[in-house]
Design a protein around this motif. Structure first.
Motif, PDB file in Angstrom:
ATOM      1  N   VAL A   1       0.426   5.228   0.154  1.00 47.74           N
ATOM      2  CA  VAL A   1      -0.279   6.344   0.544  1.00 47.74           C
ATOM      3  C   VAL A   1       0.455   7.823   0.095  1.00 47.74           C
ATOM      4  O   VAL A   1       1.586   8.009   0.679  1.00 47.74           O
TER       5      VAL A   1
ATOM      6  N   SER B   1      -3.216   5.145  -2.475  1.00 55.98           N
ATOM      7  CA  SER B   1      -4.442   5.915  -1.754  1.00 55.98           C
ATOM      8  C   SER B   1      -3.826   7.220  -1.444  1.00 55.98           C
ATOM      9  O   SER B   1      -2.540   7.470  -1.422  1.00 55.98           O
ATOM     10  N   THR B   2      -4.577   8.211  -1.728  1.00 54.08           N
ATOM     11  CA  THR B   2      -4.420   9.652  -1.650  1.00 54.08           C
ATOM     12  C   THR B   2      -4.931  10.157  -0.383  1.00 54.08           C
ATOM     13  O   THR B   2      -4.934  11.562  -0.084  1.00 54.08           O
ATOM     14  N   GLU B   3      -5.108   9.560   0.640  1.00 52.43           N
ATOM     15  CA  GLU B   3      -5.586   9.865   2.149  1.00 52.43           C
ATOM     16  C   GLU B   3      -4.622  10.517   2.775  1.00 52.43           C
ATOM     17  O   GLU B   3      -3.024  10.182   2.710  1.00 52.43           O
TER      18      GLU B   3
ATOM     19  N   LEU C   1       0.808  -1.197   0.157  1.00 52.57           N
ATOM     20  CA  LEU C   1      -0.134   0.119   0.026  1.00 52.57           C
ATOM     21  C   LEU C   1       0.889   1.292   0.031  1.00 52.57           C
ATOM     22  O   LEU C   1       1.866   1.219   1.199  1.00 52.57           O
TER      23      LEU C   1
ATOM     24  N   LEU D   1      -7.370   1.639   7.219  1.00 53.68           N
ATOM     25  CA  LEU D   1      -7.436   1.038   5.666  1.00 53.68           C
ATOM     26  C   LEU D   1      -6.101   0.019   5.788  1.00 53.68           C
ATOM     27  O   LEU D   1      -6.528  -1.045   5.101  1.00 53.68           O
TER      28      LEU D   1
END
Length: 468
Positions: free
Chosen positions: A123, A149-151, A121, A160
């Motif tokens: 990010v 992910s751009t969180e 993952l 997540l």
């Protein structure tokens, strides 16, 4: 007491996170000047305690558990710097100048981990998903299988990751991540510390290795509170000039390996390429027959690297000369200059001295001393040093040349690259003779003090060739 409706403020140090109720010109904890900034005081986030547990350690003679085995990234230079691979549950911080290649390195080694172990993952809070796809396509990693992910909310990131259970988590960068329970802007001291603490708890609880990318300040140190470096398990610095082809990945802190290793990369259109033979690369453009140039066998961890030491000694226009050092401690240069003036009888007070380690690498070990002295003498006397000669040794204040460690590895690396003459301290020469570690085709020249250096370098017919 704080008046109702009035927000309580504290002054926090940008360097170490020290807190004070009033402003101070100098931080009493780390000593930094003008580093305390005003910020809102926030109560600590409520945490739920689920009870503590204890487990017995593995017996000394028993096998190591499978979950403690390192993850191999597929990039040998990165695995070397990490101490053999990624330790599950570790928190790693990577710092470096903007554009040096931190995000590129993340994508490249995460691709190897995903192919070998499973889903990873990534990010990012600095780029959009389309920008990440463009970079992956340029690097040829479009089919890498990396989840992106751009969180930027740390609570959402932790949730997540706990749901996906990736083999590895990377956050680019820690300055863009913030917590909803802290009332301050992203990138502030409080936010960086709280976000790192949440990710650290995730790494240890779920046994997921987490990589954090950190920005650097103007002086080259990692931005944010110094406590961030204390929290993580490993700190890596990406060094090098964006205008140069070399990139050095250096370990500053490593709880699971040596802190003396470096990884050498070159930046290409397809991304970062590891350099398996950095010695040949650093010496590829060495000038022939130029005064002030000498080769030194340096040790970076367990790896010997041949580097070129360059010196330029020229008469100053007036007054005392300048002393400029790149890749070398400036105070060490001043010390060696004083020893040469005292023991060699040369006058350098009215000369400008410029010293450089070619290739952008920095050398801090004492073995550099003899190379610096040889380069200074060569430039001052305008006499080039034989291209097949290498020098290595520490110089004391009395002018004596002292032995340094790992001489066998240095000798073998010099012989492998075709060098035939090695200037080394007398004590090291005796040790080589006693242990019978002599290298075929290498002439060993014993140097007792700096007074013998010029004769050994330039009087070819008087060389003390111990072995032919």
């Amino acid at each position: 007491m704080t008046q109702p409706g009035k927000t309580k403020t504290l002054f926090r140090c940008r360097q170490c996170g020290f807190e004070s109720r009033k402003w101070l010109g100098r931080c009493p904890d780390c000593g930094a000047w003008d580093s305390l900034v005003e910020s809102a005081a926030t109560p600590p986030a409520a945490r739920r305690h689920t009870g503590a547990e204890a487990q017995a350690l593995v017996n000394g003679g028993g096998p190591a558990p499978e979950d403690s085995q390192r993850l191999v990234t597929g990039i040998a230079e990165l695995d070397r710097v990490l101490g053999g691979g990624i330790v599950p549950g570790s928190l790693v911080l990577i710092g470096g100048d903007p554009g040096i290649g931190k995000s590129t390195l993340l994508l490249q080694f995460m691709t190897g981990v995903a192919a070998a172990y499973g889903q990873v993952l990534y990010v990012t809070g600095e780029e959009s998903l389309s920008q990440i796809r463009m970079r992956a396509g340029r690097l040829g990693l479009a089919e890498s299988g990396i989840a992106v992910s751009t969180e930027t909310c740390v609570e959402a990131i932790v949730e997540l990751a706990a749901k996906m259970r990736p083999v590895l988590l990377a956050v680019d960068s820690i300055q863009t991540v913030s917590s909803e329970e802290v009332a301050s802007t992203p990138g502030s001291i409080t936010q960086v510390r709280e976000s790192a603490a949440r990710l650290l708890a995730l790494a240890k609880r779920e046994n997921i290795p987490v990589f954090l990318v950190g920005h650097v300040t103007k002086d080259g140190s990692l931005a944010g509170p110094r406590v961030l470096e204390h929290m993580v398990d490993t700190v890596l610095y990406f060094e090098g000039d964006r205008g140069q082809m070399f990139r050095l990945l250096r370990t500053v802190k490593n709880r699971f390996g040596s802190t003396n290793e470096i990884g050498v990369f070159t930046m290409r259109e397809q991304g970062l390429a590891e350099v398996a033979n950095p010695s040949a690369l650093f010496l590829a453009e060495r000038p022939e027959g130029a005064a002030g140039s000498v080769v030194l066998p340096s040790m970076e961890g367990t790896r010997p690297i041949m580097v070129e030491v360059q010196a330029l000694v020229s008469r100053s226009n007036g007054g005392s000369g300048r002393r400029t050092a790149i890749g070398v401690d400036a105070q060490r240069l001043a010390l060696l200059t004083a020893v040469l003036e005292k023991k060699q009888g040369i006058n350098l007070i009215d000369h400008d001295i410029f010293l450089n380690i070619a290739g952008g690498i920095r050398i801090d070990e004492p073995a550099l001393d003899l190379g610096v002295a040889a380069a200074l003498l060569s430039s001052y006397l305008e006499r080039p040093i034989d291209a097949h000669t290498v020098v290595c040794g520490e110089i004391g204040l009395a002018g004596e040349v002292r032995a340094v460690g790992q001489m066998e590895q240095r000798l073998k690396e010099a012989a492998r690259l075709g060098f035939t003459r090695f200037l080394l301290p007398v004590a090291a020469w005796r040790q080589v003779q006693e242990q019978k570690k002599r290298v075929r085709g290498m002439a060993l020249v014993a140097i007792a003090n700096v007074g013998e250096l010029a004769e050994a370098l330039f009087a070819a017919e008087q060389y003390k060739q111990i072995e032919k």
